[in-house]
Design a protein around this motif. Structure first.
Motif, mmCIF file in Angstrom:
data_model
loop_
_atom_site.group_PDB
_atom_site.id
_atom_site.type_symbol
_atom_site.label_atom_id
_atom_site.label_comp_id
_atom_site.label_asym_id
_atom_site.label_seq_id
_atom_site.Cartn_x
_atom_site.Cartn_y
_atom_site.Cartn_z
ATOM 1 N N PHE A 172 0.833 -1.208 0.000
ATOM 2 C CA PHE A 172 0.000 0.000 0.000
ATOM 3 C C PHE A 172 0.864 1.253 0.000
ATOM 4 O O PHE A 172 0.576 2.229 -0.704
ATOM 5 C CB PHE A 172 -0.948 0.003 1.197
ATOM 6 N N GLN A 173 1.938 1.251 0.776
ATOM 7 C CA GLN A 173 2.796 2.436 0.845
ATOM 8 C C GLN A 173 3.516 2.701 -0.472
ATOM 9 O O GLN A 173 3.931 3.835 -0.735
ATOM 10 C CB GLN A 173 3.800 2.292 1.987
ATOM 11 N N ALA A 174 3.640 1.682 -1.313
ATOM 12 C CA ALA A 174 4.301 1.867 -2.605
ATOM 13 C C ALA A 174 3.416 2.602 -3.606
ATOM 14 O O ALA A 174 3.916 3.077 -4.635
ATOM 15 C CB ALA A 174 4.704 0.502 -3.178
ATOM 16 N N GLY A 213 6.618 -7.873 -4.123
ATOM 17 C CA GLY A 213 6.420 -7.223 -5.414
ATOM 18 C C GLY A 213 5.100 -7.576 -6.060
ATOM 19 O O GLY A 213 4.473 -6.740 -6.722
ATOM 20 N N PHE A 214 4.624 -8.800 -5.822
ATOM 21 C CA PHE A 214 3.370 -9.235 -6.435
ATOM 22 C C PHE A 214 2.167 -8.841 -5.583
ATOM 23 O O PHE A 214 1.089 -8.569 -6.123
ATOM 24 C CB PHE A 214 3.430 -10.727 -6.742
ATOM 25 N N HIS A 215 2.351 -8.777 -4.254
ATOM 26 C CA HIS A 215 1.335 -8.122 -3.424
ATOM 27 C C HIS A 215 1.151 -6.674 -3.894
ATOM 28 O O HIS A 215 0.030 -6.170 -3.972
ATOM 29 C CB HIS A 215 1.757 -8.123 -1.952
ATOM 30 N N THR A 216 2.263 -6.027 -4.204
ATOM 31 C CA THR A 216 2.214 -4.628 -4.631
ATOM 32 C C THR A 216 1.406 -4.469 -5.906
ATOM 33 O O THR A 216 0.608 -3.527 -6.046
ATOM 34 C CB THR A 216 3.645 -4.082 -4.821
ATOM 35 N N LYS A 217 1.570 -5.398 -6.848
ATOM 36 C CA LYS A 217 0.815 -5.315 -8.111
ATOM 37 C C LYS A 217 -0.677 -5.522 -7.880
ATOM 38 O O LYS A 217 -1.515 -4.801 -8.440
ATOM 39 C CB LYS A 217 1.360 -6.347 -9.108
ATOM 40 N N GLN A 218 -1.036 -6.520 -7.051
ATOM 41 C CA GLN A 218 -2.463 -6.742 -6.829
ATOM 42 C C GLN A 218 -3.079 -5.595 -6.032
ATOM 43 O O GLN A 218 -4.199 -5.155 -6.328
ATOM 44 C CB GLN A 218 -2.730 -8.068 -6.112
ATOM 45 N N ILE A 219 -2.372 -5.099 -5.038
ATOM 46 C CA ILE A 219 -2.910 -4.003 -4.236
ATOM 47 C C ILE A 219 -3.015 -2.732 -5.065
ATOM 48 O O ILE A 219 -3.945 -1.932 -4.885
ATOM 49 C CB ILE A 219 -2.073 -3.827 -2.955
ATOM 50 N N ALA A 220 -2.112 -2.529 -6.008
ATOM 51 C CA ALA A 220 -2.231 -1.375 -6.913
ATOM 52 C C ALA A 220 -3.517 -1.473 -7.723
ATOM 53 O O ALA A 220 -4.211 -0.467 -7.940
ATOM 54 C CB ALA A 220 -1.024 -1.302 -7.837
ATOM 55 N N ASN A 221 -3.858 -2.688 -8.175
ATOM 56 C CA ASN A 221 -5.120 -2.878 -8.897
ATOM 57 C C ASN A 221 -6.319 -2.574 -8.000
ATOM 58 O O ASN A 221 -7.284 -1.924 -8.425
ATOM 59 C CB ASN A 221 -5.203 -4.308 -9.426
ATOM 60 N N PHE A 222 -6.261 -3.015 -6.744
ATOM 61 C CA PHE A 222 -7.348 -2.749 -5.794
ATOM 62 C C PHE A 222 -7.504 -1.246 -5.560
ATOM 63 O O PHE A 222 -8.618 -0.711 -5.618
ATOM 64 C CB PHE A 222 -7.041 -3.462 -4.471
#
Length: 367
Positions: free
Chosen positions: A24-26, A302-311
């Motif tokens: 989320f912070q990213a 890195g992949f949590h970051t991609k999914q959370i960016a979509n959310f």
């Protein structure tokens, strides 16, 4: 919520919460403003470590603090109540897998968020692997007719004993199916479509003296398209051989991804074109690491970051949510059907509306 930013809170400060905080912070349009845990000292330590302004011990305090979304990183049995509480407060929800160990509970969660106009997403970060997305693109053009998932992971006894809730039917909801294989079942279903019938068996071979749930499972799946797949799953492998998902298309193309060591980004071992795309053996000679849980989780940030960016972007109205509530329940429904098939000794049709609920499998699963 302002037009261009999101205020986010984190519920639960367990191991996986780090991934959610950093993801989320990213995002440039997110401010992580609060964290809550039943242990206020742990919440305060987490807030200090990750530069979060407020720490709470009461979820209601976090929800009433003016946040727009929460991410839930607590044990499985707590998910439903927290999602319902967030929806009632008008807060969007990202939730760690599984949404629940009870299929009917997931339907209540989906309905509550829909009625409140809030987005609900379940965490399946492996869908953002480039290898997974390449297979998805391939089977969109040429449907998969056969599939196979192999999960050959290693878990020490300490994995189950460190946290009291692990390894029980009531709290953990299951073993290798519920906690490890759910990710790869999700990928298989993403590649192959709707499951209509399953047949399966479970057992606990290595850890039976210390856990109630299964450490091993096998199953066959039949899809609405007529396609078929098999599962071969265990947390008793020594050494760990990671996890692989394989599909064959109607044109005969063979596509395989391999996550090894566990936690590493999956490699595309075969790409369906007959090309030799791996210059090294899948398992290099003499290299068989058993990786600790924190290292595994760190490699997924890195992949949590991609999914959370979509959310986040979906909440902001900038793109479609790719893993919504209904999508996040498909692997759960399938694995619960495997438990039911084991219990009854019969195939289970997923069109049967009465079975999806908590499955309490008897102790006789242990040999």
């Amino acid at each position: 919520m302002s037009q261009n930013s999101l205020r986010v809170g984190i519920i639960g400060c367990g191991v996986i919460a780090k991934n959610h905080a950093l993801a989320f912070q990213a995002h440039p349009q997110v401010h992580v403003v609060g964290v809550v845990d039943i242990d206020i000292n742990r919440a305060q330590e987490f807030a200090t470590q990750w530069n979060i302004a407020q720490a709470y011990s009461d979820v209601e305090e976090l929800l009433s603090s003016g946040i727009d979304a929460v991410t839930i990183c607590t044990p499985h049995p707590t998910h439903e109540a927290l999602v319902l509480q967030a929806a009632a407060a008008g807060v969007h929800v990202m939730c760690e897998k599984p949404l629940s160990t009870d299929y009917q509970a997931t339907q209540r969660m989906v309905a509550a968020c829909d009625e409140a106009g809030m987005l609900l997403s379940g965490m399946f970060q492996r869908r953002w692997w480039p290898a997974a997305q390449e297979i998805k693109a391939a089977v969109t053009k040429n449907p998969a007719i056969l599939g196979h998932v192999q999960v050959a992971l290693h878990r020490e006894l300490s994995y189950y004993t460190k946290d009291a809730w692990r390894g029980s039917w009531d709290a953990d909801g299951g073993g290798v199916l519920m906690n490890q294989a759910v990710h790869y079942i999700d990928l298989l279903l993403w590649f192959m479509g709707e499951v209509v019938e399953v047949s399966g068996r479970i057992n606990s071979f290595k850890h039976a003296a210390n856990i109630e749930v299964e450490d091993s499972a096998v199953a066959t799946l039949t899809f609405a398209s007529g396609a078929m797949a098999t599962l071969n799953l265990t947390t008793s492998a020594t050494p760990s051989l990671g996890a692989s998902v394989h599909v064959t298309t109607d044109k005969g193309s063979s596509l395989t991804l391999l996550e090894w060591p566990e936690g590493a980004e999956a490699r595309l071992i075969t790409n369906g074109h007959g090309d030799e795309i791996e210059s090294l053996p899948a398992y290099p000679h003499g290299v068989f690491p058993n990786v600790d849980l924190r290292t595994i989780n760190d490699q997924h940030i890195g992949f949590h970051t991609k999914q959370i960016a979509n959310f986040v972007d979906a909440v902001l109205g900038e793109q479609e949510l790719l893993v919504d509530g209904p999508e996040a329940t498909k692997a759960l429904r399938t694995l619960l059907a495997i438990y039911e098939s084991h219990r009854t000794g019969q195939p289970v049709k997923l069109s049967d509306a009465l079975w999806p609920t908590v499955v309490t499998v008897p102790d006789s699963v242990h040999i």
